[in-house]
Scaffold this motif. Sequence first.
Motif, short mmCIF file in Angstrom:
data_model
loop_
_atom_site.label_atom_id
_atom_site.label_comp_id
_atom_site.label_asym_id
_atom_site.label_seq_id
_atom_site.Cartn_x
_atom_site.Cartn_y
_atom_site.Cartn_z
N THR A 141 0.78 -1.47 0.18
CA THR A 141 0.04 0.01 -0.03
C THR A 141 0.89 1.21 -0.17
O THR A 141 0.47 2.24 -0.48
N GLU A 145 1.05 3.96 -3.15
CA GLU A 145 0.78 5.28 -2.90
C GLU A 145 1.91 6.31 -3.19
O GLU A 145 1.73 7.29 -4.03
N LYS A 148 2.46 6.46 -7.61
CA LYS A 148 1.20 6.47 -8.22
C LYS A 148 1.31 7.31 -9.55
O LYS A 148 0.47 7.01 -10.43
N LYS A 248 -8.16 5.20 -6.87
CA LYS A 248 -7.51 5.40 -5.51
C LYS A 248 -7.57 4.34 -4.44
O LYS A 248 -8.57 3.84 -4.39
N SER A 251 -9.66 5.17 1.55
CA SER A 251 -9.05 5.90 2.56
C SER A 251 -9.71 4.97 4.01
O SER A 251 -10.63 4.70 4.13
#
Lengths: 251, 240
Positions: A141, A145, A148, A248, A251
Amino acid sequence: MSYLTLSLTLIFVLIPLLLSRTLKLGLEKDTLIATVRSIIQLLVVGYVLQYVFQADSFIFILLMILLMIGAATQNARKKGASIQGITWKLFITFVFIEILTQSILLGLNIVPATPQYIIPISGMVIGNSMVLGILFLNRFTAEVENQKEETELILSLGGTPKQAIHTQLITSIKASTIPTIESQKTIGLVQLPGMMSGQIIAGADPVQAVQFQLLILFLLLTTAVVTSIMLGFLSYPALFNKRMQFLKLKS
Amino acid sequence: MNQAAIILQNVHYSADGIHILKNITGSFPEGKITTLVGPSGAGKSTLFKLCNGLRSPDSGEILIKGKSIYEYDPLDLRRKVGIALQSATMIKGSVLDNLQLPLTLQGQKIEREYAEELLHDVGLGEEFIERNAKDLSGGQRQKLSIARTLVNKPKVLLLDEITSSLDRVSQHDIEELIEKINRKYGTTIIWITHNLDQALRIGHYTWVMMNGELIESGESSLLQNPQDKRVQEFVKGELE
């Protein structure tokens, strides 16, 4: 070991408690909770295992393994919560690892098909797989991030999602399996593995204990590599949609 | 106006609850250079990502050469509609690794001569070819990014502020290169720029976007005499 001797081991709890209090580290509460929890959990497991071993029933073995897989999934999913459908991906990975390892061990008669072998080995395999899963998801992850822009660049030039995420995937697989491989390089030189030490203390022949430990080490090596690869290849498609667009992370 | 390379009809796009593009309707003429101008946050870069298929509109239609973007294979669309992003992101490796990335993704390699020619065209000498891409300056990355996009030989070229970090001489070289590509191959160019002089200099047509809306569009000369009051204020501010 008698209960009196066992109670003397609490000295090893008193030492950190006293140090924490003297140096005002604030660890007393957590140390006490950890001690009480470990006593209760291990005693309960001990009695449950005693019952399961005596019953020698396939159903009980299956239930124990499912319980382990369920707990491992629950624990690891928090680290991958940003990836769509991570719970079932972890569950499938753990089930696959368990079936793969037990098929080899039992199918080739490497260990006897009794609860005394199946359950502890399953515990080690699933536990190791869980740790590897957490290590992998943590790194993956973060890589997704941080990289990207690179992912979008490759997509924009006509690359597939697999090509776009390849570097991040390989980096994460390598990073999560390195601790297992590195620790195996120094095993026996720096540390004696817990299971082998336990067998020797319990009076087993050291050579036989080593043989069993080697079995476990090789098993854990497979577990580590298969867990990271499988989880990686199950996880990355969730980062893209049907139009091959990068989504995305949740969150 | 020529036949349209890209047509947008009532395009809306939002992300994280923010309405980024609002009811965009317009077209980009084929074989021409159209500049996209407007303040930051107008939705220009997002519009590019919609045309290249990196994002899909919430509603509305985008037609590329008369065909809906949904009728294209996404990979094919992205090779036909090339995009040079403002960030000029580089992958790990040499200038050559970056330059041939579009071909590497298709399992091919670039011919050395062609690679050198492309680098020369964008103003990077062949001595750059083995250099680590991470060591390039911002301007050199921009140039390499343009060359890399050209490797796919796109029919439509989307350029997102590609000269923003270049000096005047390099800016001029890139403008000449883009005009040459446009003339030689008939490539449709859509160019986001903050430089209105540049828009007037190189653009046949222009779009003025503000706050997610297309305010005015037409021949580039409209920038000298805009009708909309908001555009008048924007142009006045930029040209000052």
